[in-house]
Design an enzyme around this catalytic site. Structure first.
Site, PDB file in Angstrom:
ATOM      1  N   ASP A  12      24.439  19.572 -24.058  1.00  0.00           N
ATOM      2  CA  ASP A  12      24.150  20.603 -25.176  1.00  0.00           C
ATOM      3  C   ASP A  12      23.323  21.806 -25.138  1.00  0.00           C
ATOM      4  OD1 ASP A  12      25.266  18.324 -26.479  1.00  0.00           O
ATOM      5  OD2 ASP A  12      23.444  17.730 -27.846  1.00  0.00           O
ATOM      6  N   ARG A  21      23.055  33.967 -27.416  1.00  0.00           N
ATOM      7  CA  ARG A  21      23.140  35.292 -27.395  1.00  0.00           C
ATOM      8  C   ARG A  21      24.701  35.277 -27.768  1.00  0.00           C
ATOM      9  NH1 ARG A  21      20.716  38.671 -23.521  1.00  0.00           N
ATOM     10  NH2 ARG A  21      22.035  40.117 -23.877  1.00  0.00           N
ATOM     11  N   ARG A  48      27.454  18.553 -33.484  1.00  0.00           N
ATOM     12  CA  ARG A  48      26.712  18.496 -34.795  1.00  0.00           C
ATOM     13  C   ARG A  48      27.812  19.238 -35.762  1.00  0.00           C
ATOM     14  NH1 ARG A  48      21.558  17.911 -36.059  1.00  0.00           N
ATOM     15  NH2 ARG A  48      20.384  17.585 -33.968  1.00  0.00           N
ATOM     16  N   ARG A  52      26.174  24.091 -34.020  1.00  0.00           N
ATOM     17  CA  ARG A  52      25.296  25.139 -33.786  1.00  0.00           C
ATOM     18  C   ARG A  52      25.001  25.208 -32.144  1.00  0.00           C
ATOM     19  NH1 ARG A  52      19.671  21.635 -34.457  1.00  0.00           N
ATOM     20  NH2 ARG A  52      20.251  21.362 -36.433  1.00  0.00           N
ATOM     21  N   HIS A  53      25.577  24.026 -31.304  1.00  0.00           N
ATOM     22  CA  HIS A  53      25.614  24.454 -29.946  1.00  0.00           C
ATOM     23  C   HIS A  53      26.869  24.092 -29.463  1.00  0.00           C
ATOM     24  CE1 HIS A  53      24.188  20.232 -30.195  1.00  0.00           C
ATOM     25  NE2 HIS A  53      22.915  20.822 -30.355  1.00  0.00           N
ATOM     26  N   THR A 103      16.000  18.792 -32.976  1.00  0.00           N
ATOM     27  CA  THR A 103      16.930  17.449 -32.285  1.00  0.00           C
ATOM     28  C   THR A 103      16.654  16.468 -32.855  1.00  0.00           C
ATOM     29  OG1 THR A 103      17.199  16.721 -30.093  1.00  0.00           O
ATOM     30  CG2 THR A 103      14.758  17.240 -30.632  1.00  0.00           C
ATOM     31  N   THR A 104      17.526  15.242 -32.537  1.00  0.00           N
ATOM     32  CA  THR A 104      17.599  13.990 -33.233  1.00  0.00           C
ATOM     33  C   THR A 104      16.330  13.467 -32.866  1.00  0.00           C
ATOM     34  OG1 THR A 104      19.904  13.877 -32.679  1.00  0.00           O
ATOM     35  CG2 THR A 104      18.976  11.965 -33.482  1.00  0.00           C
ATOM     36  N   HIS A 192      16.452   9.824 -25.169  1.00  0.00           N
ATOM     37  CA  HIS A 192      15.605  10.755 -25.930  1.00  0.00           C
ATOM     38  C   HIS A 192      14.324  10.939 -24.996  1.00  0.00           C
ATOM     39  CE1 HIS A 192      14.648  13.813 -28.790  1.00  0.00           C
ATOM     40  NE2 HIS A 192      15.985  13.336 -29.372  1.00  0.00           N
ATOM     41  N   GLY A 193      14.085  12.359 -24.849  1.00  0.00           N
ATOM     42  CA  GLY A 193      12.741  12.576 -24.190  1.00  0.00           C
ATOM     43  C   GLY A 193      12.421  12.209 -22.860  1.00  0.00           C
ATOM     44  N   GLY A 214      19.153  14.549 -21.108  1.00  0.00           N
ATOM     45  CA  GLY A 214      19.576  15.902 -21.138  1.00  0.00           C
ATOM     46  C   GLY A 214      18.666  16.942 -20.776  1.00  0.00           C
TER      47      GLY A 214
HETATM   48  N1  PXP Z   1      20.343  10.617 -26.946  1.00  0.00           N
HETATM   49  C1  PXP Z   1      20.532  11.107 -28.100  1.00  0.00           C
HETATM   50  C2  PXP Z   1      20.902  10.283 -29.151  1.00  0.00           C
HETATM   51  C3  PXP Z   1      20.140  12.433 -28.316  1.00  0.00           C
HETATM   52  O1  PXP Z   1      20.230  12.807 -29.636  1.00  0.00           O
HETATM   53  C4  PXP Z   1      19.405  13.178 -27.346  1.00  0.00           C
HETATM   54  C5  PXP Z   1      19.221  14.480 -27.365  1.00  0.00           C
HETATM   55  O2  PXP Z   1      20.475  15.496 -27.814  1.00  0.00           O
HETATM   56  C6  PXP Z   1      19.559  12.491 -26.063  1.00  0.00           C
HETATM   57  C7  PXP Z   1      19.947  11.364 -25.890  1.00  0.00           C
HETATM   58  C8  PXP Z   1      19.119  13.271 -24.686  1.00  0.00           C
HETATM   59  O3  PXP Z   1      17.685  13.576 -25.127  1.00  0.00           O
HETATM   60  P1  PXP Z   1      17.001  14.753 -24.260  1.00  0.00           P
HETATM   61  O4  PXP Z   1      17.519  15.760 -24.195  1.00  0.00           O
HETATM   62  O5  PXP Z   1      15.671  14.742 -24.863  1.00  0.00           O
HETATM   63  O6  PXP Z   1      17.016  14.009 -22.904  1.00  0.00           O
END
Ligand code: PXP
Length: 260
Positions: A12, A21, A48, A52-53, A103-104, A192-193, A214
């Protein structure tokens, strides 16, 4: 855990840069080729509702071009269901979507949204798409996810990654949640994170089979190149063997979800 661990890279952030841009580059479809060259097992995008991205064109082109697995994260709304039924990604990850969020941040409340999620799962399963639900590492949520037909749960590691002083607490919580999920027949993913450092204790404790990462990879990609950044993460995920075996302490303790 006998199964090979897998890394799906969320791209993303490449699309976010493009949209900053309103340009047609950098292209997430091009980025996917570098991610695959770095050895990722899959590509993840969050389509989304406001696009948006990542946009519909990106998802369609990714489906047509990538050689690894495509995962689409989406909200539980009919418009998205119709779209993914046409595109047919390998996996859909159901996520809560708040229009104002950057972000989520939290998992979907499966207990509260049980009926809506079940309808979506039943629809998507007709197309043969594997269903993952992004949830908090809570036994009741996991029980409910299993009951309504999810095959995979992605345990939210947002709080684990942010609350550094409570790392052991969050690791124990994730470990217990992973055990409950396994005993309920679910495949365990985390996401996530996560970054190159905080992923290590999760690997050592053998918490998950799948990793959805990500931001840390794309950010590192600016300095070392995307392919190399992916290869480094892949090396960690495949290379670190578990120091702790997952406990079998809750065997037989299948969590029945709240039957509202
Ligand atoms: N899992 C989910 C459900 C997410 O929404 C995201 C962020 O888009 C990620 C994983 C990846 O998270 P990160 O970009 O912090 O690694």
């Amino acid at each position: 855990m006998a199964t090979m661990r897998i890394l799906s890279v969320n791209i993303d952030h490449i699309a976010t840069l493009r949209q900053a841009r309103r340009e047609n580059f950098p292209d997430p479809v091009q980025a996917a080729a570098f991610v695959e060259a770095g050895g990722a097992d899959g590509i993840t995008v969050h389509l989304r509702q406001d696009q948006r991205h990542i946009n519909e064109r990106d998802v369609q082109l990714l489906r047509a071009t990538i050689k690894t697995e495509l995962t689409v994260e989406m909200a539980i709304v009919p418009k998205m269901v119709r779209f993914v039924q046409q595109v047919k990604p390998d996996q859909v990850t159901l996520v809560p979507e708040v229009i104002t969020e950057v972000t989520t941040t939290s998992g979907i409340d499966v207990i509260k949204e049980r009926a809506r999620i079940k309808r979506v799962i039943n629809e998507l399963k007709k197309t043969g798409i594997r269903i993952c639900i992004f949830i908090e590492p809570e036994p009741a949520q996991i029980g409910a996810a299993a009951e309504i037909g999810a095959q995979v749960v992605e345990l939210n590691t947002d709080r684990y990654s942010k609350e550094i002083k409570r790392r052991e607490f969050h690791l124990d919580r994730l470990l217990r949640a992973a055990d409950v999920a396994t005993h309920n027949g679910l495949i365990v993913h985390v996401g996530h994170g996560l970054d190159y450092l905080n992923v290590v204790p999760i690997l050592e404790r053998n918490i998950a089979e799948g990793f959805s990462i990500g931001f840390a990879i794309v950010a590192r990609g600016f300095f070392v190149g995307l392919k190399e950044a992916v290869a480094e993460m892949r090396g960690l995920i495949r290379g670190i063997s578990s120091a702790t075996k997952r406990s079998d302490s809750i065997q037989g303790d299948r969590v029945e979800g709240n039957k509202n």
